[in-house]
Design a protein around this motif. Structure first.
Motif, PDB file in Angstrom:
ATOM      1  N   ILE A  20       0.878  -1.188  -0.076  1.00 54.95           N
ATOM      2  CA  ILE A  20      -0.053   0.119  -0.141  1.00 54.95           C
ATOM      3  C   ILE A  20       0.920   1.166  -0.035  1.00 54.95           C
ATOM      4  CG2 ILE A  20      -1.708   1.290   1.587  1.00 54.95           C
ATOM      5  CD1 ILE A  20      -2.983  -1.442   2.328  1.00 54.95           C
ATOM      6  N   GLY A  21       1.861   1.323   0.759  1.00 59.08           N
ATOM      7  CA  GLY A  21       2.928   2.496   0.685  1.00 59.08           C
ATOM      8  C   GLY A  21       3.509   2.566  -0.621  1.00 59.08           C
ATOM      9  N   LEU A  22       4.026   1.552  -1.323  1.00 59.28           N
ATOM     10  CA  LEU A  22       4.588   1.590  -2.611  1.00 59.28           C
ATOM     11  C   LEU A  22       3.643   2.022  -3.620  1.00 59.28           C
ATOM     12  CD1 LEU A  22       6.877  -1.547  -2.559  1.00 59.28           C
ATOM     13  CD2 LEU A  22       7.509   0.734  -2.427  1.00 59.28           C
ATOM     14  N   ILE A  23       2.469   1.840  -3.366  1.00 61.20           N
ATOM     15  CA  ILE A  23       1.513   2.208  -4.164  1.00 61.20           C
ATOM     16  C   ILE A  23       1.016   3.783  -4.256  1.00 61.20           C
ATOM     17  CG2 ILE A  23      -1.215   2.175  -4.962  1.00 61.20           C
ATOM     18  CD1 ILE A  23      -0.843  -1.255  -4.407  1.00 61.20           C
ATOM     19  N   ALA A  24       1.109   4.223  -2.914  1.00 65.37           N
ATOM     20  CA  ALA A  24       0.703   5.528  -2.639  1.00 65.37           C
ATOM     21  C   ALA A  24       1.942   6.334  -3.280  1.00 65.37           C
ATOM     22  CB  ALA A  24       0.297   5.808  -1.135  1.00 65.37           C
ATOM     23  N   ALA A  25       3.193   5.710  -2.976  1.00 62.96           N
ATOM     24  CA  ALA A  25       4.129   6.627  -3.469  1.00 62.96           C
ATOM     25  C   ALA A  25       4.489   6.492  -4.952  1.00 62.96           C
ATOM     26  CB  ALA A  25       5.601   6.051  -2.909  1.00 62.96           C
ATOM     27  N   ARG A  65      -6.916  21.576  -7.489  1.00 63.48           N
ATOM     28  CA  ARG A  65      -8.410  20.936  -7.702  1.00 63.48           C
ATOM     29  C   ARG A  65      -8.493  20.238  -8.864  1.00 63.48           C
ATOM     30  NH1 ARG A  65      -9.936  25.636  -6.664  1.00 63.48           N
ATOM     31  NH2 ARG A  65      -9.912  26.364  -8.764  1.00 63.48           N
ATOM     32  N   ARG A  66      -7.714  20.582 -10.105  1.00 64.83           N
ATOM     33  CA  ARG A  66      -8.195  19.694 -11.271  1.00 64.83           C
ATOM     34  C   ARG A  66      -7.472  18.256 -11.036  1.00 64.83           C
ATOM     35  NH1 ARG A  66      -5.333  21.648 -16.603  1.00 64.83           N
ATOM     36  NH2 ARG A  66      -3.901  20.148 -16.146  1.00 64.83           N
ATOM     37  N   PHE A  67      -6.186  18.304 -10.512  1.00 66.88           N
ATOM     38  CA  PHE A  67      -5.663  17.061 -10.349  1.00 66.88           C
ATOM     39  C   PHE A  67      -6.318  16.150  -9.128  1.00 66.88           C
ATOM     40  CE2 PHE A  67      -2.409  18.900 -13.116  1.00 66.88           C
ATOM     41  CZ  PHE A  67      -1.903  17.925 -13.741  1.00 66.88           C
ATOM     42  N   THR A  68      -6.624  16.867  -8.121  1.00 65.01           N
ATOM     43  CA  THR A  68      -7.330  16.004  -6.898  1.00 65.01           C
ATOM     44  C   THR A  68      -8.679  15.621  -7.440  1.00 65.01           C
ATOM     45  OG1 THR A  68      -6.229  17.364  -5.319  1.00 65.01           O
ATOM     46  CG2 THR A  68      -8.439  16.162  -4.614  1.00 65.01           C
ATOM     47  N   LEU A  69      -9.607  16.107  -8.371  1.00 69.78           N
ATOM     48  CA  LEU A  69     -10.805  15.485  -8.917  1.00 69.78           C
ATOM     49  C   LEU A  69     -10.381  14.468  -9.675  1.00 69.78           C
ATOM     50  CD1 LEU A  69     -12.913  18.722  -9.096  1.00 69.78           C
ATOM     51  CD2 LEU A  69     -13.018  17.206  -7.358  1.00 69.78           C
ATOM     52  N   ARG A  70      -9.389  14.735 -10.427  1.00 68.75           N
ATOM     53  CA  ARG A  70      -9.187  13.507 -11.533  1.00 68.75           C
ATOM     54  C   ARG A  70      -8.708  12.343 -10.859  1.00 68.75           C
ATOM     55  NH1 ARG A  70      -6.050  16.296 -16.727  1.00 68.75           N
ATOM     56  NH2 ARG A  70      -7.832  17.337 -17.432  1.00 68.75           N
ATOM     57  N   ALA A  71      -7.867  12.408  -9.702  1.00 71.27           N
ATOM     58  CA  ALA A  71      -7.456  11.267  -9.102  1.00 71.27           C
ATOM     59  C   ALA A  71      -8.675  10.822  -8.196  1.00 71.27           C
ATOM     60  CB  ALA A  71      -6.318  11.737  -8.047  1.00 71.27           C
ATOM     61  N   LEU A  72      -9.299  11.561  -7.735  1.00 74.52           N
ATOM     62  CA  LEU A  72     -10.728  11.075  -7.035  1.00 74.52           C
ATOM     63  C   LEU A  72     -11.621  10.010  -7.961  1.00 74.52           C
ATOM     64  CD1 LEU A  72     -12.447  10.666  -4.453  1.00 74.52           C
ATOM     65  CD2 LEU A  72     -13.291  13.017  -5.215  1.00 74.52           C
ATOM     66  N   GLY A  73     -11.797  10.732  -9.127  1.00 75.17           N
ATOM     67  CA  GLY A  73     -12.580  10.029 -10.212  1.00 75.17           C
ATOM     68  C   GLY A  73     -12.141   8.877 -10.409  1.00 75.17           C
ATOM     69  N   GLY A  74     -10.791   8.991 -10.902  1.00 67.35           N
ATOM     70  CA  GLY A  74     -10.061   7.576 -11.487  1.00 67.35           C
ATOM     71  C   GLY A  74     -10.189   6.647 -10.419  1.00 67.35           C
ATOM     72  N   LEU A 113     -13.975   1.325   0.186  1.00 71.09           N
ATOM     73  CA  LEU A 113     -14.659   2.810   0.128  1.00 71.09           C
ATOM     74  C   LEU A 113     -13.611   3.858   0.554  1.00 71.09           C
ATOM     75  CD1 LEU A 113     -18.174   2.330   1.391  1.00 71.09           C
ATOM     76  CD2 LEU A 113     -17.397   2.483  -0.948  1.00 71.09           C
ATOM     77  N   ALA A 114     -12.399   3.308   1.060  1.00 74.36           N
ATOM     78  CA  ALA A 114     -11.220   4.263   1.666  1.00 74.36           C
ATOM     79  C   ALA A 114     -10.271   4.676   0.641  1.00 74.36           C
ATOM     80  CB  ALA A 114     -10.567   3.654   2.994  1.00 74.36           C
ATOM     81  N   VAL A 115     -10.451   3.861  -0.638  1.00 76.26           N
ATOM     82  CA  VAL A 115      -9.228   4.108  -1.577  1.00 76.26           C
ATOM     83  C   VAL A 115      -9.340   5.323  -2.336  1.00 76.26           C
ATOM     84  CG1 VAL A 115      -8.445   3.150  -3.820  1.00 76.26           C
ATOM     85  CG2 VAL A 115      -8.866   1.618  -1.860  1.00 76.26           C
ATOM     86  N   PRO A 116     -10.561   5.817  -2.872  1.00 83.62           N
ATOM     87  CA  PRO A 116     -10.860   7.032  -3.479  1.00 83.62           C
ATOM     88  C   PRO A 116     -10.313   8.294  -2.591  1.00 83.62           C
ATOM     89  CG  PRO A 116     -12.688   5.722  -4.102  1.00 83.62           C
ATOM     90  CD  PRO A 116     -11.901   4.927  -2.890  1.00 83.62           C
ATOM     91  N   PRO A 117     -10.778   8.306  -1.502  1.00 84.31           N
ATOM     92  CA  PRO A 117     -10.409   9.702  -0.672  1.00 84.31           C
ATOM     93  C   PRO A 117      -8.751   9.555  -0.448  1.00 84.31           C
ATOM     94  CG  PRO A 117     -12.359   8.565   0.415  1.00 84.31           C
ATOM     95  CD  PRO A 117     -11.944   7.633  -0.535  1.00 84.31           C
ATOM     96  N   LEU A 118      -8.314   8.304  -0.047  1.00 87.05           N
ATOM     97  CA  LEU A 118      -6.897   8.351   0.051  1.00 87.05           C
ATOM     98  C   LEU A 118      -6.109   8.910  -1.164  1.00 87.05           C
ATOM     99  CD1 LEU A 118      -6.438   5.327   2.437  1.00 87.05           C
ATOM    100  CD2 LEU A 118      -6.368   7.441   2.909  1.00 87.05           C
ATOM    101  N   LEU A 121      -6.208  12.463  -1.659  1.00 91.35           N
ATOM    102  CA  LEU A 121      -5.469  12.806  -0.560  1.00 91.35           C
ATOM    103  C   LEU A 121      -4.005  12.944  -0.977  1.00 91.35           C
ATOM    104  CD1 LEU A 121      -4.941  14.515   2.279  1.00 91.35           C
ATOM    105  CD2 LEU A 121      -4.541  12.076   3.241  1.00 91.35           C
ATOM    106  N   VAL A 122      -3.386  11.926  -1.693  1.00 93.17           N
ATOM    107  CA  VAL A 122      -2.145  11.808  -2.090  1.00 93.17           C
ATOM    108  C   VAL A 122      -1.981  12.544  -3.277  1.00 93.17           C
ATOM    109  CG1 VAL A 122      -0.563  10.201  -3.301  1.00 93.17           C
ATOM    110  CG2 VAL A 122      -1.597   9.487  -1.350  1.00 93.17           C
ATOM    111  N   ALA A 123      -2.881  12.851  -4.162  1.00 88.19           N
ATOM    112  CA  ALA A 123      -2.970  13.680  -5.431  1.00 88.19           C
ATOM    113  C   ALA A 123      -2.912  15.152  -4.675  1.00 88.19           C
ATOM    114  CB  ALA A 123      -4.265  13.738  -6.375  1.00 88.19           C
ATOM    115  N   LEU A 124      -3.779  15.506  -3.907  1.00 86.20           N
ATOM    116  CA  LEU A 124      -3.738  16.910  -3.304  1.00 86.20           C
ATOM    117  C   LEU A 124      -2.312  17.173  -2.802  1.00 86.20           C
ATOM    118  CD1 LEU A 124      -5.826  19.323  -2.066  1.00 86.20           C
ATOM    119  CD2 LEU A 124      -4.955  18.159   0.091  1.00 86.20           C
TER     120      LEU A 124
END
Length: 139
Positions: A20-25, A65-74, A113-118, A121-124
């Motif tokens: 999970i840490g490697l995926i987030a990085a 905002r643009r990159f955070t929303l794209r990451a959330l949607g993806g 359900l925790a994956v999109p908000p996380l 957050l990483v994108a933000l």
């Protein structure tokens, strides 16, 4: 005979957290590179925005905002597809093959359900850091 099983389960859990840490990085690195490219490609637009009085915080906010929303949607689409894939996996009783009986039990279905908000957050965080650095260099 029980102690090695507990140790193996503990190591497997550690491997999951490391994954999970490697995926987030990796996600943060990809978003940082994309934000850097977008900011560099829009250097002339940023210069004009600065001329008309836009602050770096305002400019960075638009990119964040643009990159955070794209990451959330993806991440939301990817999570939905992953849950569907897990639901389609065969039960352990149907076929004794490889990767059977995998899935979530009971309340653990809430974990996806925790994956999109996380991811958002990483994108933000990644986009904010990239925007601060690039806008500082363009000044």
């Amino acid at each position: 005979w029980r102690r090695p099983l507990v140790a193996a389960a503990s190591r497997l859990r550690l491997l999951g957290w490391v994954s999970i840490g490697l995926i987030a990085a990796a996600t943060g690195a990809m978003i940082t590179l994309a934000a850097n490219a977008a900011l560099a490609a829009n250097a002339q637009v940023i210069a004009v925005l600065r001329l008309v009085g836009a602050t770096d915080a305002y400019i960075a906010g638009a990119f964040v905002r643009r990159f955070t929303l794209r990451a959330l949607g993806g991440a939301a689409v990817g999570t939905c597809l992953a849950v569907i894939g897990i639901l389609l996996m065969p039960d352990a009783g149907e076929a004794g093959g490889f990767l059977t009986g995998l899935g979530f039990q009971g309340w653990h279905w809430i974990w996806p359900l925790a994956v999109p908000p996380l991811a958002a957050l990483v994108a933000l965080l990644a986009t904010q850091a990239a925007a601060r650095r690039v806008l500082g260099e363009l000044a």
